[in-house]
Design a protein around this motif. Sequence first.
Motif, PDB file in Angstrom:
ATOM      1  N   THR A   1      46.330  24.176  84.859  1.00 54.68           N
ATOM      2  CA  THR A   1      46.078  25.366  84.040  1.00 54.68           C
ATOM      3  C   THR A   1      47.380  25.817  83.392  1.00 54.68           C
ATOM      4  OG1 THR A   1      44.185  26.073  85.357  1.00 54.68           O
ATOM      5  CG2 THR A   1      45.331  27.782  84.102  1.00 54.68           C
TER       6      THR A   1
ATOM      7  N   VAL B   1      38.683  14.990  84.327  1.00 57.24           N
ATOM      8  CA  VAL B   1      38.394  16.415  84.187  1.00 57.24           C
ATOM      9  C   VAL B   1      36.954  16.554  83.682  1.00 57.24           C
ATOM     10  CG1 VAL B   1      39.071  18.599  83.117  1.00 57.24           C
ATOM     11  CG2 VAL B   1      40.809  16.859  83.587  1.00 57.24           C
TER      12      VAL B   1
ATOM     13  N   VAL C   1      34.637  21.771  82.996  1.00 57.70           N
ATOM     14  CA  VAL C   1      35.962  22.295  83.329  1.00 57.70           C
ATOM     15  C   VAL C   1      36.818  22.363  82.062  1.00 57.70           C
ATOM     16  CG1 VAL C   1      38.087  21.867  84.639  1.00 57.70           C
ATOM     17  CG2 VAL C   1      35.857  21.540  85.730  1.00 57.70           C
TER      18      VAL C   1
ATOM     19  N   ASN D   1      35.575  25.347  80.119  1.00 54.65           N
ATOM     20  CA  ASN D   1      35.942  26.600  80.782  1.00 54.65           C
ATOM     21  C   ASN D   1      37.433  26.889  80.656  1.00 54.65           C
ATOM     22  OD1 ASN D   1      35.223  28.924  82.485  1.00 54.65           O
ATOM     23  ND2 ASN D   1      36.594  27.932  83.933  1.00 54.65           N
ATOM     24  N   GLU D   2      38.264  25.870  80.854  1.00 52.82           N
ATOM     25  CA  GLU D   2      39.708  26.073  80.727  1.00 52.82           C
ATOM     26  C   GLU D   2      40.075  26.494  79.297  1.00 52.82           C
ATOM     27  OE1 GLU D   2      42.390  25.890  82.914  1.00 52.82           O
ATOM     28  OE2 GLU D   2      41.050  25.646  84.622  1.00 52.82           O
TER      29      GLU D   2
END
Length: 172
Positions: free
Chosen positions: A18, A109, A113, A116-117
């Motif tokens: 992140t 990944v 995800v 969302n990231e």
Amino acid sequence: MSTEPIKPRKAADKSARTRAREFALQALYQYLVGRNEATDIDAFTRDLSGFHKADSLHYDALLHGCITQAAAADALVSPLLDRPLAEISPIERGVLWIGVYELQHCPDVPWRVVINECIELAKSFGGTDGHKYVNGVLHKLAERLRPLEVAQAPAKAPVRKSRPAIDTPAGE
């Protein structure tokens, strides 16, 4: 169920990936707005506070991959936009580049995800509703770039409000 209010996520709770995405987005912003060279941006970004907590390999892949494949990413995204690419903010454009890159080159990944990231990046760094725009574009793109993975994903169940139990005697 806890009655405590939900607290915002602390910086210490962020994963190294992140953080890598956040630093990559800041670097891509410098590239898009300042037209700086990737090597200069890279050197500057690595000196920023907190960079040591980021996944530097993922950051490298995102920064250099997004810059070298910018034209291809723009070509994939452009047909999904409701406006000319030039009207997309540099933050949302950088977030879209990251999403495109990860959907194409990071099969480890999951597509949800990735989306969302990118939504979280757009919320943190972008305009008021930029995250909604990013979500819509990347969701359509995920269906194209990862059709099997998207098709195999279970549909989200609709949220239902539970009905209160009715306490009635047996037989009524």
